[in-house]
Design an enzyme around this catalytic site. Structure first.
Site, mmCIF file in Angstrom:
data_model
loop_
_atom_site.group_PDB
_atom_site.id
_atom_site.type_symbol
_atom_site.label_atom_id
_atom_site.label_comp_id
_atom_site.label_asym_id
_atom_site.label_seq_id
_atom_site.Cartn_x
_atom_site.Cartn_y
_atom_site.Cartn_z
ATOM 1 N N CYS A 173 0.821 -1.209 0.000
ATOM 2 C CA CYS A 173 0.000 0.000 0.000
ATOM 3 C C CYS A 173 0.857 1.262 0.000
ATOM 4 C CB CYS A 173 -0.911 -0.002 1.223
ATOM 5 S SG CYS A 173 -2.262 1.196 1.091
ATOM 6 N N ASP A 189 -6.873 -3.180 11.141
ATOM 7 C CA ASP A 189 -5.674 -2.348 11.208
ATOM 8 C C ASP A 189 -5.482 -1.891 12.650
ATOM 9 O OD1 ASP A 189 -3.472 -0.901 10.419
ATOM 10 O OD2 ASP A 189 -4.578 0.553 9.208
#
Length: 211
Positions: free
Chosen positions: A7, A129
Site C-alpha cells: 500500500c 488495522d
C-alpha cells in the site's frame, strides 16, 4: 495461500518491485494529509504499469463522491478501501460506484472488533488495522501493530485482511498466528515515511510466500 497488498506506492520502481515480487494488490492513497498521497496524474501513470492479474486498490478516508469518481478514473481502480467511513456511507458508495469495497476496522482492544459486525453484507472485505493514537492525522500507515491474539475465536462477518505494523521480520509469524488470507503493508516497507524501498518490498513478499 496468503497473498499481499503493498500500500501507498508512489513511484514506478517500487510499484514494479511489488508486481515482480508477486503482490496480489497494490494500493494508491488519495488522502491529502498522508505522505503517500497521489495526484490524479501520478495515479494514472502508475495504474498503466499494473497488469490485469494485480488489483489496484484506492485508499480513502471518508471520501466525497467527486474525489472517488476522479480517483477511480485516474487510478483505474478495482477496489475501494475506506477508512473512518460510517456503514450507511459505505453502502451508498458501494451502490453508487459498483466496485468492491474494503472497510478498515481500527483495533486496539477486543471490543474494537464489534465495529466489524455492522459491516456484514455491506463490504467485500474487512481490513483489521491497528488503531492510531487519539488525534493522529492519519488512520493508518504509522507502523503500529495490534495484539493478533484479539482475533482468536472471532467470527469474521466478511472476508478479511490483516494490516498494522507488518514487515518482513514479523509477517510470517502474523500469518501463522492469525491465518490471514491477505496481509497489507505500508510503512513496513519504507525507508522513511512515504518513501517505499524496493529491497524491503521484495523481502516482505518473499517472506509472505514462504509462510
Amino acid at each position: 495461500m496468503t497473498t499481499a497488498k503493498i500500500c501507498g506506492l508512489s513511484t514506478p520502481d517500487t510499484l514494479d518491485a511489488a508486481i515482480a515480487g508477486g503482490a496480489s494488490h497494490v494500493g494508491f492513497v488519495f488522502f491529502a494529509p498522508s505522505p503517500r498521497n497521489l495526484s490524479f496524474d501520478a495515479a494514472a501513470g502508475l495504474a498503466a504499469r499494473v497488469p490485469d492479474r494485480v488489483a489496484r486498490v484506492g485508499v480513502f478516508v471518508d471520501p466525497a463522491d467527486d474525489l472517488l469518481e476522479r480517483a477511480i478514473a485516474a487510478g483505474r481502480l478495482d477496489v475501494l478501501q475506506l477508512h473512518k467511513t460510517a456503514p450507511e456511507r459505505i453502502a451508498a458508495i458501494r451502490a453508487r460506484h459498483c466496485l468492491p469495497v474494503w472497510a478498515a476496522v481500527a483495533v486496539k482492544a477486543r471490543a474494537d472488533l464489534d465495529a466489524a459486525r455492522p459491516l456484514a453484507g455491506l463490504v467485500d472485505r474487512i481490513l483489521y488495522d491497528a488503531k492510531t493514537p487519539e488525534g493522529a492525522s492519519l488512520p493508518g500507515g504509522m507502523g503500529l501493530r495490534f495484539d493478533w491474539g484479539l482475533l482468536d475465536g472471532f467470527r469474521h462477518p466478511a472476508p478479511w485482511a490483516l494490516s498494522g505494523g507488518l514487515d518482513a521480520g514479523n509477517v510470517v509469524e502474523a500469518i501463522r498466528r492469525t491465518g490471514a488470507p491477505i496481509v497489507d503493508v505500508s510503512s513496513g516497507v519504507e525507508s522513511a515515511p512515504g518513501v517505499k524501498d524496493a529491497t524491503k518490498i521484495a523481502a516482505f513478499l518473499k517472506a509472505v510466500s514462504s509462510a
